[in-house]
Design a protein around this motif. Structure first.
Motif, short mmCIF file in Angstrom:
data_model
loop_
_atom_site.label_atom_id
_atom_site.label_comp_id
_atom_site.label_asym_id
_atom_site.label_seq_id
_atom_site.Cartn_x
_atom_site.Cartn_y
_atom_site.Cartn_z
N VAL A 110 0.86 -1.17 0.00
CA VAL A 110 0.00 0.00 0.00
C VAL A 110 0.90 1.22 0.00
O VAL A 110 1.82 1.31 0.81
CB VAL A 110 -0.90 0.04 1.25
N TRP A 112 1.13 5.01 0.74
CA TRP A 112 0.37 6.06 1.45
C TRP A 112 1.02 7.39 1.18
O TRP A 112 2.18 7.61 1.54
CB TRP A 112 0.36 5.73 2.94
N ARG A 117 -3.13 12.64 1.33
CA ARG A 117 -4.16 11.92 2.05
C ARG A 117 -4.85 10.88 1.18
O ARG A 117 -6.07 10.84 1.06
CB ARG A 117 -5.22 12.88 2.62
N ARG A 118 -4.03 10.10 0.49
CA ARG A 118 -4.64 8.99 -0.20
C ARG A 118 -3.73 7.75 -0.16
O ARG A 118 -2.52 7.86 -0.02
CB ARG A 118 -5.03 9.26 -1.66
N SER A 119 -4.37 6.62 -0.26
CA SER A 119 -3.65 5.35 -0.26
C SER A 119 -4.06 4.56 -1.47
O SER A 119 -5.19 4.64 -1.91
CB SER A 119 -4.01 4.54 0.98
N SER A 120 -3.12 3.82 -2.01
CA SER A 120 -3.50 2.95 -3.13
C SER A 120 -2.69 1.66 -3.04
O SER A 120 -1.59 1.64 -2.49
CB SER A 120 -3.25 3.65 -4.45
N GLY A 287 -2.06 6.11 14.42
CA GLY A 287 -3.14 6.66 13.60
C GLY A 287 -3.68 5.66 12.60
O GLY A 287 -4.73 5.90 11.99
N LEU A 288 -2.95 4.56 12.44
CA LEU A 288 -3.38 3.56 11.46
C LEU A 288 -3.96 2.32 12.13
O LEU A 288 -4.33 1.35 11.46
CB LEU A 288 -2.19 3.14 10.59
N GLU A 291 -9.73 -0.92 14.47
CA GLU A 291 -10.61 -0.90 15.63
C GLU A 291 -11.25 -2.26 15.85
O GLU A 291 -11.55 -2.97 14.90
CB GLU A 291 -11.67 0.18 15.45
N HIS A 293 -14.07 -3.48 16.61
CA HIS A 293 -15.31 -3.96 16.03
C HIS A 293 -15.21 -4.13 14.51
O HIS A 293 -16.12 -4.60 13.87
CB HIS A 293 -16.46 -3.02 16.38
N LEU A 294 -14.09 -3.70 13.95
CA LEU A 294 -13.95 -3.78 12.49
C LEU A 294 -12.96 -4.85 12.06
O LEU A 294 -13.07 -5.40 10.98
CB LEU A 294 -13.49 -2.43 11.93
N VAL A 303 -4.80 -0.53 9.47
CA VAL A 303 -5.85 -0.35 8.48
C VAL A 303 -5.36 -0.59 7.05
O VAL A 303 -5.98 -1.35 6.31
CB VAL A 303 -6.49 1.05 8.64
N PRO A 304 -4.24 0.01 6.63
CA PRO A 304 -3.81 -0.24 5.24
C PRO A 304 -3.45 -1.70 5.01
O PRO A 304 -3.72 -2.25 3.93
CB PRO A 304 -2.57 0.64 5.07
N ALA A 307 -6.56 -3.81 4.56
CA ALA A 307 -7.13 -3.65 3.22
C ALA A 307 -6.30 -4.39 2.19
O ALA A 307 -6.83 -5.02 1.27
CB ALA A 307 -7.19 -2.16 2.87
#
Lengths: 336, 576
Positions: A110, A112, A117-120, A287-288, A291, A293-294, A303-304, A307
């Protein structure tokens, strides 16, 4: 400086537990990760251990704040996923049943762009292999839609097959890290570092198989707040590395190790660069954090990376289709 | 990327099944499709060859692929820490497969936004007998309707629905009439002697059809040009209004803003009796339930048998014994001393009172049958009320009936009349038009009738002679060349026979609850949902030649719709 094999200590602790010792001083917690992923405190799998030096950055073992000073704008997260598609048995008249497996892995990263402010997601590569134990190699025609490489491992230990798959995936990851590494990009790679790099590359370790800190230093873990790290310590292995613990998130009701991850960089970059890189990672990673529940492996599974793993798994293709192609190929081979 | 089909905008989505009614297109990053855009996919059918699937965009969608939770939106779009791919797609309803092999389009195939010849194919223009431009599509190109489905060859009538106030129904109907009259080549033999009867039921919007609109913009002119019509007002219009009640000996039209160029119309007692217009005085919903209609029928036939012309007084009649009247035929008589001469509706009512409800003695059975006296009284009460409300429409003198041959468009201004009067005039004129055509038995020349507020004249849940006539026109008018251009706010309140017989259906903005009704089942669900927010000038048209309704706009009128819009071409005070 003192040397310590924390793994042993941990085993001791467990044994004490089984002997029904008094646990009134301790608190009992439920691990946040879904049980199928093991636990962030796990005692199996690949272990990096060696003599530890806890005085390399400072002798003051108090929590350290993050700093993003000089941190590159671009951050890349490298990860891989693997999947066992089928287990095979070669019914050999002389050597008896020989185990084998068909598996697939995918690696990717990923990118970043912090300012944008974008990730791919990019650089995805998928490989599929059929590995046989005992040095056997079988050739199957699975058609152009399922290119497979045929490989073998010596010996007939089934666990060797998995290790082979793991090694192959790790080396693909390493190749990708190699491609991405540069002075203007911070690379966060899953798992311990495997090579010496001149560039900022952080090994990101989610599970704690080995306790690297001695009794004196260990209480710092409980004192770390989210976004703070421990001082660096040196692990002297074949590939010496600086390492640190950092807390991603303060979780309600968590034990002192909840939300803790370990980072490491090659010691070859020098202590100053290592401190800087550790500060960057400490500033960025909380910051990454995912959570609870996810993500079943929250907060450690970033998070990245979550994904990326989802995307990689999708890129591995439909498991039903793979096994069907394999069955057809085996049937054809047997008919011939 | 584009080729002779048009521009390649994306590919048929591979993660969902395609079928023969709809498919989805995933779009390239630099392309878009909006609702109502026309697209095409070429599919290779094994063992047959390639077929082209045409369709119209019915929905447009977008999503971040990779977002599993709603809160991921922030991680993707605000913090940028979650990688995700923005994917935009469009749903397409299939309109046509050419050649006709009904197979679903292949997933993954290139989707083109069509233009030119392929756009015509998507809209079946190539299969239309006579394609008349009836609006402008979302792509800025004309949209066509097959006239075969309007003028009675394969179908007839048009039904227009929409809430009032956004000036869509009548405006569209007039635009359609303008297209009809301005394209005689397309209309063919029907263009010869085409007559249009227009009722102005509200305001005075239609009294300026022959005047240019000063607010006509350059853009609107271009739209008219695109449709192949000069942006000019109607050139052949006659206007008719009832006379003012108290205009003395002069017959002034009962209109507000415009008086010049407006004819007054009325019926003489002779015409009233001969054409049986009495029945159109009893159009109230309650009238048909009671015995009143029975009395009315009897009275109507008695009048016909007894009326005799008065010498020297055109249009006036006296009532004589049926045998005498028969013997006289069309011969006029001088009235006897003291004999009542019927010169107005009031005279007629008073004469009837003498037969039906005399002050002294019994009513004559020849007139009343054996109905109860209460029914007769009710009949008389209604007659008195009618005298009060529309008495001025019946007067002896030279015939002043509406002459529909004067111009192509005949505008009847009835907005100043009471409801009862409006129904009377509409009934009388429809009857006249329809009977005329019935007598000739010919489809040509065509007679078009534009009537707004159809829910008032042909309500769903009641009976009246007017409704029966409209149903009759709807059912048989097609073959007789009487074509109804009916408009209503709510189709659900109009007699279903009238709606069902309309081959062309049009809707403008609809009330939200109304749009959900089955009367609008011909619209796509997405169009229905959108119909409540249609802008003025946007309509959706359904026609038998096309399996899906098409959304269109039509240009700003080239004629004035209000006095203030009239472009004064000459000095109005000249010569004063």
């Amino acid at each position: 400086m003192y040397h310590d094999h924390v793994a042993e200590e941990l085993t001791e602790t467990l044994e004490q537990d089984t002997e029904a010792q008094d646990a009134s001083a301790a608190r009992l917690h439920i691990e946040t990760w879904s049980p199928e992923y093991g636990a962030p405190l796990d005692t199996t799998e690949e272990v990096v251990s060696g003599p530890i030096d806890c005085q390399v950055e400072t002798s003051d073992w108090s929590p350290r704040p993050p700093s993003l000073e000089g941190c590159p704008n671009e951050v890349a997260f490298v990860d891989g996923v693997r999947r066992i598609e089928a287990r095979l048995t070669l019914d050999h008249p002389d050597d008896g049943p020989v185990p084998g497996l068909m598996a697939a892995f995918g690696v990717g990263y990923v990118q970043w762009d912090r300012a944008g402010r974008r990730s791919s997601i990019d650089g995805i590569e998928v490989e599929r292999m059929l590995v046989m134990a005992g040095g056997y190699r079988v050739g199957l025609d699975t058609g152009p839609r399922f290119p497979i490489s045929f490989e073998s491992v010596p010996g007939d230990d089934p666990s060797e097959l998995i290790s082979h798959l793991q090694r192959r995936m790790r080396s693909a990851e390493t190749a990708l890290v190699h491609r991405l590494a540069g002075p203007d990009r911070l690379v966060i790679a899953d798992g311990p570092i495997r090579e010496v790099w001149p560039h900022p590359i952080v090994g990101y370790i989610k599970t704690h198989h080995v306790m690297y800190l001695g009794k004196t230093e260990r209480p710092i873990i409980g004192r770390l707040r989210a976004g703070q790290r421990s001082p660096l310590f040196l692990i002297e292995t074949r590939l010496p590395r600086y390492s640190w613990y950092l807390r991603l998130a303060d979780l309600m009701g968590g034990h002192s190790w909840t939300g803790i991850v370990r980072g490491e960089v090659a010691a070859a970059m020098g202590i100053n660069q290592a401190v800087k890189t550790a500060n960057w990672a400490t500033g960025l990673l909380p910051g990454l954090a995912s959570e609870g529940h996810l993500d079943p492996r929250a907060p450690q599974n970033l998070v990245p990376i979550g994904a990326l793993e989802r995307d990689l798994r999708r890129n591995l293709g439909d498991p039903g289709l793979t096994i069907r192609a394999l069955r057809a190929a085996v049937r054809e081979l047997m008919a011939a | 990327m584009s080729n002779h089909y048009g521009q390649a905008v994306g590919r048929v989505i591979a993660s969902e099944h395609t079928n023969t009614t709809e498919f989805k297109v995933v779009l390239h990053d630099d392309c878009y499709l909006q609702l109502d855009d026309l697209v095409m996919v070429e599919t290779e059918v094994p063992g047959f060859g390639s077929v082209r699937t045409y369709g119209v965009v019915t929905e447009s969608e977008g999503i971040y692929e990779g977002a599993s939770y709603e809160s991921d939106t922030f991680r993707i779009a605000e913090q940028g820490i979650l990688p995700a791919a923005k994917v935009r797609s469009a749903k397409v309803a299939i309109t046509r497969v050419d050649p006709e092999k009904w197979v679903a389009p292949d997933p993954g195939e290139v989707v083109y936004q069509v233009s030119g010849e392929h756009r015509d194919k998507a809209l079946y223009k190539d299969e239309m007998g006579r394609a008349l431009p009836v609006g402008i599509g979302k792509d800025g190109e004309p949209v066509f309707a097959d006239l075969d489905f309007f003028d009675g060859r394969k179908g007839g009538h048009m039904s227009i629905s929409g809430i009032s106030g956004v000036a869509t129904k009548t405006s569209y109907a007039l635009f359609f009439i303008r297209m009809l009259t301005a394209h005689p080549k397309i209309l063919g033999e029907g263009a010869h002697n085409l007559r249009v009867l227009v009722f102005n039921v509200k305001g005075e919007d239609l009294l300026w059809l022959d005047k240019p609109n000063r607010d006509l913009t350059v853009e609107a002119r271009e739209e008219w040009d695109l449709l192949g019509v000069e942006p000019t007002p109607f050139d052949s219009v006659s206007f008719w209004a009832p006379p003012r009640r108290s205009s003395g000996g002069v017959s002034l039209p009962d209109t507000g803003g415009r008086i010049v160029g407006i004819n007054t119309f009325a019926w003489t007692p002779r015409e009233f009796i001969d054409e049986g217009l009495l029945s159109f005085l009893f159009t109230d919903i309650s009238d048909l339930r009671s015995q009143i209609s029975f009395v009315e029928e009897r009275v109507r036939s008695q009048l016909r048998r007894r009326a005799v012309d008065v010498a020297g007084e055109p249009g006036a009649v006296v009532l004589r014994d049926p045998s005498e009247a028969k013997a006289l035929g069309t011969q006029a008589v001088r009235p006897d001393r003291g004999e009542r001469v019927i010169r107005s509706l009031n005279d007629l009512v008073e004469a009837l009172e003498g037969y039906l409800d005399p002050d002294d003695g019994e009513p004559e059975i020849a007139w009343t049958g054996r109905t109860q006296s209460g029914t007769v009284s009710a009949f008389m009460r209604r007659l008195h009320a009618a005298t009060h409300r529309l008495g001025h429409l019946v007067a002896a003198g030279e015939s002043r009936r509406v002459d529909r041959t004067q111009a192509t468009i005949t505008v009847i201004s009835i907005q100043t009349l009471h409801d009862l009067g409006q129904r009377f005039v509409v009934g009388a004129l429809l009857e006249e038009t329809f009977r005329e055509k019935e007598k000739s038995g010919q489809r040509l020349p065509l007679s078009v009738i534009l009537l707004d507020e159809l829910n008032k004249y042909a309500p769903r849940d009641s009976r009246s002679p007017l409704k029966e006539m409209l149903v009759d026109i709807a059912q048989r008018g097609r073959s007789l060349g009487v074509l109804l251009l009916g408009a209503q706010q709510t189709a659900s309140r109009v007699a279903p026979e009238v709606l069902e017989n309309a081959a062309l259906r049009v809707a403008g903005r609809l009330d939200a609850a109304e749009a959900e009704r089955s009367e609008y089942g011909w619209m796509l669900p997405s169009t229905r949902a959108r119909a409540r927010i249609f802008k003025p000038g946007t309509m959706v048209l359904s026609q038998p030649a096309l399996p899906v309704p098409i959304v269109l706009t039509f240009p700003f009128p080239a004629w004035a719709t209000r006095q203030e819009e009239v472009l004064e071409t000459e000095d109005p005070f000249q010569g004063l």
